[in-house]
Each structure stands twice: as structure tokens, then as C-alpha cells.
Design a protein around this motif. Structure first.
Motif, PDB file in Angstrom:
ATOM      1  N   LEU A  55       2.523   0.358  -4.410  1.00  0.00           N
ATOM      2  CA  LEU A  55       1.420   1.002  -5.132  1.00  0.00           C
ATOM      3  C   LEU A  55       1.728   2.448  -5.531  1.00  0.00           C
ATOM      4  O   LEU A  55       1.544   2.818  -6.696  1.00  0.00           O
ATOM      5  N   PRO A  56       2.218   3.299  -4.609  1.00  0.00           N
ATOM      6  CA  PRO A  56       2.482   4.688  -5.030  1.00  0.00           C
ATOM      7  C   PRO A  56       3.511   4.785  -6.153  1.00  0.00           C
ATOM      8  O   PRO A  56       3.427   5.675  -6.994  1.00  0.00           O
TER       9      PRO A  56
ATOM     10  N   ARG B 266       0.811  -1.206   0.000  1.00  0.00           N
ATOM     11  CA  ARG B 266       0.000   0.000   0.000  1.00  0.00           C
ATOM     12  C   ARG B 266       0.852   1.268   0.000  1.00  0.00           C
ATOM     13  O   ARG B 266       0.569   2.225  -0.708  1.00  0.00           O
TER      14      ARG B 266
ATOM     15  N   THR C 111      -1.484  12.399 -12.548  1.00  0.00           N
ATOM     16  CA  THR C 111      -0.079  12.005 -12.642  1.00  0.00           C
ATOM     17  C   THR C 111       0.881  13.157 -12.399  1.00  0.00           C
ATOM     18  O   THR C 111       1.885  12.991 -11.748  1.00  0.00           O
TER      19      THR C 111
ATOM     20  N   ILE D   5      -0.429   2.161 -13.650  1.00  0.00           N
ATOM     21  CA  ILE D   5      -1.813   1.700 -13.507  1.00  0.00           C
ATOM     22  C   ILE D   5      -2.771   2.737 -14.099  1.00  0.00           C
ATOM     23  O   ILE D   5      -3.722   2.390 -14.806  1.00  0.00           O
ATOM     24  N   ILE D   6      -2.480   4.016 -13.847  1.00  0.00           N
ATOM     25  CA  ILE D   6      -3.341   5.072 -14.397  1.00  0.00           C
ATOM     26  C   ILE D   6      -3.238   5.091 -15.919  1.00  0.00           C
ATOM     27  O   ILE D   6      -4.246   5.173 -16.624  1.00  0.00           O
TER      28      ILE D   6
ATOM     29  N   ARG E 220       1.894   3.425  -9.480  1.00  0.00           N
ATOM     30  CA  ARG E 220       0.606   4.054  -9.772  1.00  0.00           C
ATOM     31  C   ARG E 220       0.532   4.695 -11.168  1.00  0.00           C
ATOM     32  O   ARG E 220      -0.467   4.510 -11.865  1.00  0.00           O
TER      33      ARG E 220
END
Lengths: 301, 353
Positions: A219-220, A215, A294, A226-227, A223
Motif C-alpha cells: 500500500l505505501p 498494509r 504526495t 491510488i491518490i 499509494r
């Protein structure tokens, strides 16, 4: 004119000359057609398609409203709203499904030894070699009433009669998720592949549980990938044409099909142009949201 | 405090199996600056990762404060690591990096910020608390990594070649800084390095490793003066090795006229002498004396290395301190008398090279 000013002028001229091919292409293939669509959306439909050069707002009016042909009462166009809603909902659902399937797939590939990764990526990109139409029809073959699944289930006596899967939202969703999955896997893979797993090790060393590490650290950092993947899936889903046409038929129409209809049977080019611009606006909103996500300054966690 | 008992690590299976650590056993004391020193591939990093919890041992026990932690995952061990590449979280600020462990443990906000401030103070980086870690120089990143690992108050701090990425000047500064931090926090440090100078200047005790085995564990002075074997002697400092022979308590060197009385088992031995202990142009009562030709002089500023050639292809290097008078003390090609004082000689078992 002194020499320096002349030199500067030459320089400016040369820059313009160098930019000319790009400017020409953008004008011819991007700006001009867009202007044409905008102009057409404000004209009156011709009797047999095409347009009459007469200013009219009926096209834009028709995006959301409809006029009763007998008494001219104005009401919301249920059909258009349904299709618009369905397009957004199915695109979001497609994005969600490809996320759920694509992120673990990308993770799996990125964590293989470097030599195996090329093989798995190759497997992911193979469907790209096949025509979109062929791929979509292949999915149709799986789920149609006499298709692979229904035949199998009938033979196994799991069901008594074939399940109607074709021409439903499910069919469109399945087709789009299948077709757009690689667009999710590839950018997510690129992000995970760049991730330095020593950071996960450091987090683990600093008392982080696996979940906390995923998390707060993994993830950061992945990210943006993913975006990017979500945008790459969402935008073509929103304007999808072939898949909803084959999988959804007339029952599960999406925006792309509605637009096409206006230029075909509908013979309402201005409405088609206005709908096309609505779609463009939706895509633009998604893109602005993406750049905000972003590049915008994030608040500290 | 930390006991390693017969720790073994094997990688791979069958024919490709490779033993990285062979039954390593030793103890680390509370508050000690303990260094694992060895060439690359000697198993020192594997051993460190085993203490951190990243490599499960193939055999043996790892006992911390009386508890076997060999199977405990890294996030439950009271041990933190300063990684070689620092491994700072690039999306977090310096303060967030330092507070990470306490946040992960779910400590109250007030405690986290209080500790973060104190740690940044300790490494003198308070002014950079809100920078992103990617915007820092190598030395600053190093300090953040230190503060981050110290913040949760570990029982042991592990340092994996933390200075190897820094330039020479910064490295010397950080050596002093690390020693200061260790003395201030009175924490047990386990430091891994391949740099013998780093090990000698900072450590309380050093374990020299080679080929997955501990060669010797001793204080820096003991390691330098009384190396246990030829590997340790050669790895730490510069050394001359001379093949010699022991017979009935007498040490004989083929090139020297007289022999020396020693208490050592009969047979061939390796004689070790440090370059700075060789006396040139002098004779001493209790010494092996031989003549040699000056082959080459290499000037090093504080001293000059004299490359010597004696009978039987024996080459030696002596180190002569440069005095205040100018000019070279010897000329190349000159023949000199050299003596190896008995107190400077160490006898090592002869090993097959």
C-alpha cells in the motif's frame, strides 16, 4: 556595453522568444478567460442574459444566499446548498466506488503475465472510443423504467411494477462510476505494475502475514497511484455536466448543471460566473490536498 | 539440523514439464557455512527458494530440527533470506527495514529498537539508521539486507548470490565480512553462488550442483583435490583432462613411454591433472613423462601459463610460478620434457562428452 553583457542580453531575448508561443497560448486560453469570468462575476445581470457594466456583488451573494422577492429578507439558498452538497457527496461516492472496483481490477491486470496485460488494458480503454453521451445513454437504457433491468425483473416476476431508477442520485452515481472507472484503473495499474513483487516476497520471508505485507509494504508504495486515480475521478465528477443532466434530469442536479442554467434559462451570468469560480476553488482545494499528500514529507510510521 | 530428503521439483506439466531438482538429499550441520555452487540453471536457486518456502517441493521432505517444514509458508519458517537484489523496502528507513521482521511479529517496541541498534552495530551502519534505503550505496544496501535478515535470529540464513551485484574490490571485502559475521553469530549460512572462488574462500562445505543434481558435497580442499567427476573437476579451478587407459593395474598414456601402477578398474579412463602440478623440464621417479612443444606463454604476474602441445592433438596447460629472476623460463616453439607426478594424477571415469 561590453561583449559579455551584450551576449547575456541576447541570451535573455532568445529565451523570451522561445517562451512566446507558450506564453501566448496560456494567456489567450487560460488567463484571459479566467479574468473574464472573474470580471463577469462582479457585474449586473442584463435583462435578456449577458451583463450590464455595473459593479455588483449580487452574483457572489447569490452563491450562498437568496433575497425574498417581496420583503427582501435574506436567507441561505437551500437549493444551491443542496446542489453543492450533492455534488461533493456524489463525487466522493463516485471516487469511493471507482476505488473499490478499480483497485482490484488494476491489481488483477498488473498480476497477469506481461502478454495478457495489453489485452486487459485494451478492454479497459475500449469505452474511451465511444462518445461520453452515447455511453451515458447506454447506461440509461439499462436502468430506465422500460429498460433492460426492469423488463428482465418484471419478466422473471421478481417485481410487480418497474423500479424508478432514472432521475435519482443512484442513477447519477451509476453513470459517473461507469464513465470514470478507467481513470481510476489506469494510474493504479501503472503503480502496481511498477511494484517489485520481490519486496512482497521479502516481507513474507520476514514473518509478515499477507495483510501486514499489504498494509506496510504494498500500500505505501502504490499509494501515489491510488491518490492520482482518486483525483482524476474526483475532479471531473465534481464538474460533471452530461451525466447528471441525462441520468439525474432536473431532480438530481449537480454544480455543472446549475452553472449552465444561469447562462440559459436563469439569465444570470454573474451568478453563473461566481458559481463557476466556486467550483474552480473546490478543485483547487482538492489539488492542493493532493500535492500535500504526495510530495509533503511524511512522518515516520 | 536441516535434512533434505529426496527433494524434487518439477515445473510445468505434460510435454513442457521440466525437472529442476532430481531427488536431492543431504544434511546441513548446525553452525555451518554451506554453499550451493553451480552454473546458472543448475537448480541451486530453486533449492534455496524451497528451503525459504517460496517453492513448494513436488516431492520429498525438508526436515528442520526434526520437523518437516516442506509445506510451511515462508512467514512461519525460522529461516530468513538475503536476496540477490537485496529487496530493501524503499519507503522505509534503514532502521525500519532492519526492524521489519520483529514489527511484523508484533514484538514490543523496546525490543525492536534494541535489536535494530545491535544489528546495525554488527554490520557497522549505525550512522545511517535514519537514511532511506534508496540513498545507500550497493555495499551499504547489502549490509542492511544482512542486518534485516539476521534481526529475527533465524535458525538458518539463506543468501542468494548476495555479492554478485558488487564490484570486485567490494566483493572481496564482503566475503571477509560475511565470514566474520557467520563466525560471530555462529549461525548456519546457506550460500548460493556460481562463483567458485567465492565458494572456496568462505565455505565449510560446498555442494556442487549441475542439471538439478548434486554432483559432490565436500570441503573446498577435497573438492579441489579429489573431485568426484569430470564436471566438478572442470567447474572448480583449472584442469587438464587426458584420455588414458587402465589395463591390469597399469595406467598407460599414449604419449608417455612408461606406465604407472594404479588400482583402478580396467578400461578407458580420464586422467586429471591441475596446471600447477605439471613439472616442466624435470623428471621424477613416479611420474608419467612426455615431451611437448611450448605453443604459447601467457604472463599472469604471479605465474605464467605455458600452453603445451603433445602428440595426438593433446593440449595441456601448465602453470609455472614466476621466480625472482627476470625473463621467461621458456621460449615459444621450444620442446620440453614434462612430467605428471603420480600423486598429482586423479583418475575419473570416462564420460561421453
Amino acid at each position: 556595453m561590453d561583449a559579455e553583457a551584450r551576449l547575456q542580453q541576447d541570451d535573455t531575448r532568445r529565451r523570451w522568444a522561445l517562451a512566446l508561443p507558450a506564453v501566448t497560448i496560456i494567456t489567450l486560453f487560460s488567463i484571459l478567460p479566467l479574468v473574464l469570468v472573474v470580471v463577469y462575476s462582479f457585474l449586473t445581470p442584463g435583462d435578456f442574459g449577458n451583463v450590464k457594466w455595473q459593479l455588483s456583488f449580487e452574483g457572489w451573494f447569490g452563491v450562498l444566499f437568496e433575497r425574498d422577492i417581496f420583503d427582501d429578507t435574506v436567507s441561505f439558498s437551500d437549493a444551491h446548498l443542496t446542489i453543492l452538497g450533492r455534488s461533493v457527496a456524489l463525487s466522493l461516492a463516485t471516487t469511493f466506488i471507482t476505488l473499490v472496483l478499480g483497485v482490484p481490477t488494476a491489481w488483477f491486470i498488473a498480476t497477469r503475465p506481461a502478454r495478457q496485460r495489453a489485452f486487459w488494458l485494451f478492454m479497459i480503454t475500449i469505452p474511451f472510443w465511444t462518445n461520453l453521451l452515447v455511453r451515458t445513454i447506454a447506461v440509461q437504457e439499462m436502468i430506465r423504467s422500460e429498460g433492460v433491468f426492469n423488463s428482465l425483473f418484471l419478466w422473471l416476476r421478481v417485481i410487480d411494477a418497474p423500479i424508478q431508477m432514472m432521475f435519482t442520485n443512484f442513477a447519477v452515481l451509476l453513470g459517473m462510476a461507469y464513465v470514470f472507472l478507467p481513470l481510476m484503473v489506469l494510474p493504479v495499474y501503472a503503480a502496481i505494475e511498477k511494484f517489485d513483487f520481490r519486496l512482497a516476497e521479502a516481507a513474507y520471508d520476514l514473518y509478515a502475514s499477507r495483510l501486514y505485507c499489504a498494509r506496510k509494504v504494498i500500500l505505501p508504495i502504490v499509494r501515489p497511484g491510488i491518490i492520482a486515480g482518486s483525483i482524476l475521478v474526483f475532479i471531473p465528477s465534481l464538474s460533471a455536466y452530461v451525466t447528471p443532466r441525462i441520468m439525474g434530469g432536473g431532480k438530481s442536479m449537480m454544480l455543472g448543471n446549475l452553472i449552465e442554467m444561469q447562462f440559459g434559462q436563469g439569465r444570470n451570468w454573474p451568478l453563473g460566473a461566481a458559481l463557476a469560480l466556486t467550483l474552480t476553488a473546490l478543485v483547487l482545494v482538492a489539488l492542493v490536498w493532493y500535492t500535500r499528500l504526495t510530495s509533503g514529507k511524511r512522518k515516520d510510521v | 539440523m536441516l535434512d533434505l530428503r529426496n527433494l524434487t521439483k518439477r515445473f510445468g506439466k505434460g510435454d513442457s514439464a521440466f525437472t529442476a531438482l532430481h531427488e536431492v538429499s543431504f544434511s546441513i550441520k548446525e553452525g555451518e557455512f554451506f554453499t550451493l555452487l553451480g552454473p546458472s540453471g543448475c537448480g541451486k536457486t530453486t533449492l534455496l527458494r524451497m528451503i525459504a518456502g517460496f517453492e513448494p517441493p513436488s516431492g520429498g521432505a525438508l526436515v528442520l530440527d526434526g520437523r518437516d517444514i516442506a509445506q510451511m509458508p515462508p512467514n512461519r519458517r525460522p529461516v530468513n533470506t538475503v536476496f540477490q537484489n537485496y529487496a530493501l523496502f524503499p519507503h522505509m528507513t534503514v532502521a525500519e527495514n532492519v526492524g521489519f521482521a520483529l514489527s511484523a511479529m508484533g514484538r514490543p517496541k523496546a525490543e525492536i529498537s534494541e535489536t535494530t541498534v545491535r544489528m546495525l552495530d554488527l554490520v557497522q551502519l549505525s550512522h545511517l539508521a535514519h537514511r532511506k534505503s534508496g540513498e545507500l550505496s550497493g555495499g551499504q544496501q547489502q549490509r542492511v539486507a544482512l542486518a534485516r535478515a539476521l534481526a529475527p535470529k533465524p535458525r538458518i540464513l539463506l543468501l542468494d548470490e548476495p555479492l554478485s551485484a558488487l564490484d570486485m574490490k567490494l566483493r572481496k571485502e564482503m566475503q571477509v565480512e560475511l565470514k566474520r559475521l557467520q563466525q560471530e553469530t555462529r549461525l548456519t549460512f546457506v550460500f548460493v553462488t556460481h562463483d567458485q572462488e567465492e565458494a572456496l574462500t568462505m565455505s565449510d562445505r560446498i555442494a556442487v550442483m549441475n542439471g538439478g543434481r548434486i554432483q559432490q558435497i565436500a570441503t573446498p580442499r577435497e573438492l579441489y583435490d579429489q573431485p568426484a567427476n569430470r564436471f566438478v573437476a572442470g567447474f572448480i579451478g583449472e584442469t587438464n583432462f587426458l584420455p588414458a587407459h587402465c589395463t591390469k593395474g597399469l595406467l598407460t598414456l599414449p604419449q608417455a613411454a612408461a606406465s604407472l601402477p594404479v588400482s583402478y578398474a580396467d578400461g578407458p579412463v580420464t586422467l586429471m591433472v591441475r596446471p600447477e602440478h605439471i613439472l616442466l623440464g624435470e623428471t621424477q621417479a613416479s611420474a608419467l613423462t612426455l615431451t611437448a612443444r611450448v605453443e604459447r606463454l601467457v604472463y599472469f604476474g604471479t605465474d605464467t601459463h605455458v600452453h603445451l602441445q603433445a602428440e595426438g592433438e593433446l593440449t595441456l596447460i601448465a602453470r609455472v610460478q614466476n621466480g625472482m629472476r627476470s625473463g621467461a623460463p621458456y621460449r615459444e616453439g621450444e620442446t620440453v620434457t614434462i612430467s605428471l607426478p603420480s600423486e598429482a594424477l586423479r583418475l575419473l571415469p570416462q564420460e561421453v562428452a
